[in-house]
Design a protein around this motif. Structure first.
Motif, mmCIF file in Angstrom:
data_model
loop_
_atom_site.group_PDB
_atom_site.id
_atom_site.type_symbol
_atom_site.label_atom_id
_atom_site.label_comp_id
_atom_site.label_asym_id
_atom_site.label_seq_id
_atom_site.Cartn_x
_atom_site.Cartn_y
_atom_site.Cartn_z
ATOM 1 N N ALA B 163 49.413 39.847 31.989
ATOM 2 C CA ALA B 163 48.367 39.959 31.007
ATOM 3 C C ALA B 163 47.132 40.884 31.748
ATOM 4 O O ALA B 163 46.278 40.856 31.156
ATOM 5 N N SER B 166 44.823 43.770 30.222
ATOM 6 C CA SER B 166 44.893 43.458 28.812
ATOM 7 C C SER B 166 43.514 42.644 28.443
ATOM 8 O O SER B 166 43.148 42.048 29.097
ATOM 9 N N ASP B 167 43.175 42.648 27.217
ATOM 10 C CA ASP B 167 42.361 41.558 26.840
ATOM 11 C C ASP B 167 42.791 40.347 25.720
ATOM 12 O O ASP B 167 42.134 39.717 25.070
#
Lengths: 301, 587
Positions: B163, B166-167
């Motif tokens: 992750a 990414s948000d």
């Protein structure tokens, strides 16, 4: 031992002369600041070129500083925080007319003065710490030597010391056995006599005068009195600078920084007899500054 | 829940990857300074970071793969047990057995190296790290106490590798696994990963955070993951050190780290008693008529040894026999000895060959060294006759490892009679086999080997009595000083006379005793309560030596050389007696 309470220098240390400046670095009418035994002091010269010393108390700014006794000896200014003897220990060789007396090298070392003196008295480290100069592996054997306390002066001597040196003289290729005599005239000062390469009947003198800034920090001052018409001052100093620079990291990695006086705190072998005698001698003098007195725990930290 | 004594736990002190070959790492635990090094055989040594001689930090020393060498005076300490094996200032003497550095427990788990003062403790078991490949993240020293650091770590937040960048929302949860660790788990829709922070209590105010990530990211994502955590931890450190209270709210439980085996600076006592139990791990024929044995400890570690050392083996029938260790300095987890079958001997060798098997337990002494190897010679000449090769093999390996100049001459009936022949082939050095020679030919070869003498040369001779006598005589003719010719007899083959009776005064204890005909001086001393070490008890090994202050000894040993006998100031108490009616010994 980094976190121990500050030690108080007792009378045996307070009443001694201690080196505090190189005379050649002092200028009449100006003072330099330095430290001795956890105190701030100032050192200067009078109009005649004689050293002066003051204790900086730090109380009223601008208040008159307390004057301390001061003498000049062996290219250094010496002072005392107590009642010093009328004269400093004698090095008669320095008075010979053809001698060159030189303050050779001074460096700060984060170790107690007694650890530095003990290192100076030690032959066994030559092949490891001064490899290629004062010794060379595998020629590591330390022959037996004698240790005596002079009953008249109460100075400690190590006699008949000899050690293999790879380059004892510039002309030698194979190395040779060098003879030494060590003398400890002061708890924080030590000197050695080594046969002079140009005159076998006389001895060059190399001395270490420790200025104990605090119990575990010194200014490591070296001094030489040699018979040498050839070498420049810089050449003589370069040798001592190299040797002292090799000892500094060793001394700063010894733990504890204070010298343990308890028998058995550190393992000793026959070649350490000078070190063992020095520790006993400090204990007998009642020195309690820069050492871990016998009977106190050494926690190894 | 009662808190366990923190000193009874193991704590991380290094990452396994820090222990690079031939390096020494320094660490700190509960205020104790540690020197940590991995030997070439993989064993990790965790020692007090202080040479027992003059306090030099051992972490500034040299790891030569089998020994740690102090930088100040070159004292050498053995892998595993930390015993001092060589003191360069006294090359001709074996260091006292009690000289050793303090050693601490060691274990490896999750890529970290763990230590503490209990040999029985294990590193904590953390579920999050059990079933996956883990990655040790960068460790971070923090100038803050353990409780504060644990509190801060519980607030740590990070993104799983998948992750990063990414948000996607990430949920983190913290779990105090044990009193010195926190597990932080980050979960997203697609991935979950955990960081376990072990906190090494360096001292009361400082610690080292040692994070381990599970699962390990793919190799291509390793760098970006390491960076992510390094940045987050650096921020946490700044917060912790800024927030460092002057008064520690929750003080660290007081603990002191005690070594498993304390350092020693003194001498050792000992009689002729077994001190160790070992198990025969391997037994094989290493040459014609010669059986080799590898002995491993029943419990604990084997005491260290020096080249030239021997063991007393207490045989099941009550006999005591001496066998030289053949180990080089890098072989520290077994004792390797070789026994030649002596059909006409006292039965010891027959018993070792026929009745001692793999798995058997033997009582042995700790190694003693009466045949120490100097390491300050310009050239070392090793001369072995038959089974006499055993101590010289240990010497050859030591000299080879230290890069010194040496040569080994093996005299034997045939190539098949040379013990450990295959090991000789692997040693880099000058090895000459002299096989099938008559006594005259042997004398001729020995004469060639010892000529000419050059200063700072030393020779070590071990073999049958007549061969040693010949070699010593030839060396003396060639100009070798007695002090440069070292020898070890297997046994004293000369006849002994114990018909004299005499008085012995003990200077230190102020006592005196009478030794009667037929009684050895050593036995008389033991009966009077003087605990003198001994080994061969036939005047060959030198263990029972005593200093003579007055009187003239009647030397009957084969250990002392001519000038030592003439000096008359030392004697072997097992066989030698008095020519004068009275001896005064320094006992």
């Amino acid at each position: 031992m980094d976190a121990t309470a500050p030690q108080e220098p007792g009378p045996p240390i307070l009443d001694l002369w201690h080196p505090v400046a190189i005379l050649a670095e002092l200028t009449a009418g100006e003072t330099i600041r330095t430290r001795l035994l956890d105190r701030d002091i100032a050192v200067g010269l009078d109009g005649e070129g004689a050293p002066l010393a003051w204790l900086i108390t730090g109380e009223a700014p601008g208040g008159a500083p307390e004057s301390l006794p001061a003498i000049a000896a062996y290219e250094f200014a010496w002072t005392s925080l107590g009642t010093p003897p009328a004269e400093i220990f004698a090095i008669p060789e320095c008075d010979e007319p053809d001698r060159r007396n030189l303050a050779t090298f001074s460096v700060g070392v984060h170790v107690s003065a007694p650890r530095a003196v003990e290192n100076f008295l030690d032959l066994g480290h030559f092949p490891y710490v001064h490899a290629g100069i004062l010794g060379q592996v595998p020629r590591t054997e330390v022959a037996d030597y004698r240790v005596e306390v002079d009953p008249e002066t109460n100075e400690l001597w190590a006699l008949d010391c000899e050690f293999f040196q790879p380059q004892a003289a510039a002309a030698s290729t194979d190395g040779q056995m060098s003879q030494y005599t060590y003398r400890v005239p002061h708890p924080y000062c030590v000197m050695l006599y080594k046969s002079c390469p140009t005159d076998e009947s006389r001895f060059d003198v190399i001395a270490l005068f420790c200025q104990a800034l605090s119990a575990d920090r010194v200014l490591f001052h070296t001094f030489m009195s040699v018979i040498d018409e050839v070498s420049s001052d810089e050449q003589i100093r370069a040798f001592q600078t190299l040797v002292s620079a090799q000892d500094k990291p060793i001394l700063e990695n010894q733990t504890p920084r204070l010298l343990p006086l308890e028998v058995g705190a550190e393992a000793s072998v026959r070649s350490d007899r000078a070190s063992v005698a020095y520790r006993r001698w400090l204990g007998d003098l009642g020195v309690g500054y820069g050492v871990i007195p016998a009977g106190l725990p050494d926690d190894g930290s | 829940m009662t808190a366990p004594d923190p000193a009874s736990l193991l704590h991380p002190v290094a990452a396994g990857a820090d222990l690079v070959p031939r390096h020494v790492v320094r660490s700190r635990l509960f205020g104790r300074r540690l020197a940590i090094w991995r030997a070439d055989d993989g064993f990790i040594n965790i020692w007090e970071d202080r040479c027992i001689h003059r306090g030099m930090r051992l972490s500034a020393g040299v790891n030569d793969g089998a020994e740690l060498v102090c930088q100040y005076h070159g004292w050498r300490y053995s892998n595993r047990n930390g015993n001092c094996t060589y003191i360069p200032a006294h090359p001709g003497e074996a260091p006292a057995g009690a000289l050793r550095v303090a050693t601490f427990a060691c274990a490896e788990r999750y890529g970290l190296v763990w230590s503490g003062d209990s040999a029985d403790a294990s590193p904590p078991s953390i579920p999050a790290l059990e079933d996956a490949e883990v990655l040790v993240l960068r460790s971070l020293p923090v100038n803050a106490p353990v409780p504060l650091v644990l509190e801060g770590l519980a607030r740590y937040s990070f993104r799983p590798t998948a992750a990063l960048g990414s948000d996607i929302p990430v949920a983190t949860s913290a779990d105090a696994g044990n009193p010195f660790s926190v597990t932080v788990t980050a979960t997203t829709a697609g991935a979950a990963s955990s960081v376990v922070f072990f906190v090494q209590p360096a001292d009361a105010g400082r610690c080292v955070i040692r994070p381990v990530l599970s699962p390990a990211p793919a190799p291509g994502e390793r760098l970006v993951t390491l960076r992510h955590h390094a940045g987050a931890l650096e921020e946490l450190r700044a917060q912790l050190e800024d927030a460092r209270p002057t008064e520690i709210a929750v003080p660290l439980p007081v603990a002191t780290l005690e070594p498993l085996r304390s350092g020693g600076t003194g001498g050792a006592a000992g009689g002729r008693r077994p001190q160790l139990q070992v198990r025969v791990a391997r037994k094989w024929l290493c040459a014609e008529g010669i059986t080799a044995f590898e002995l491993v400890p029943v419990t604990g570690e084997l005491p260290s040894f020096q080249p030239g050392a021997h063991l007393d083996v207490h045989l099941p029938n009550g006999l005591v026999r001496q066998y030289s260790l053949t180990n080089g300095p890098d072989l520290t987890d077994v004792y390797r000895i070789a026994v030649k079958l002596e059909p006409d001997g006292g039965g010891g060798s027959r018993l070792m060959h026929d009745s001692v098997h793999v798995g058997d337990v033997l009582d042995i002494s700790t190694p003693r060294n009466n045949f120490p190897l100097r390491r300050d010679a310009a050239r070392t000449v090793l001369i072995a006759g038959g089974i006499g090769i055993t101590p010289l093999l240990a010497m050859a390996q030591t000299l080879a490892r230290q890069g010194l100049t040496w040569e080994l001459h093996c005299f034997a009936r045939s190539d098949d009679h040379i013990a450990f022949g295959e090991m000789l082939d692997s040693l880099a050095g000058s090895i000459t086999r002299h096989v099938g020679l008559t006594p005259e030919q042997t004398g001729h070869e020995l004469g060639r080997i010892v000529r000419p003498y050059a200063p700072m040369n030393h020779t070590y001779v071990c073999g049958p009595g007549p061969m040693i006598a010949t070699a010593r005589a030839l060396a003396a003719d060639a100009g070798w000083p007695e002090a440069a010719v070292h020898f070890e007899y297997f046994k004293n083959e000369s006849p002994r006379d114990d018909t004299s009776a005499f008085e012995v005064a003990l200077a230190r204890s102020g006592r005196s005793l009478r030794i009667s005909a037929g009684e050895s001086l050593l036995d008389g001393l033991r009966n009077a309560g003087v605990d003198l070490p001994s080994s061969c008890e036939q005047g060959a090994c030198g263990t029972c030596i005593a200093t003579v202050l007055e009187g003239e000894p009647d030397h009957q040993d084969v250990y002392l050389n001519g000038s030592e006998r003439a000096a008359g100031d030392r004697m072997l108490t097992c066989v030698s007696r008095a020519k004068s009616g009275r001896l005064v010994l320094d006992l």
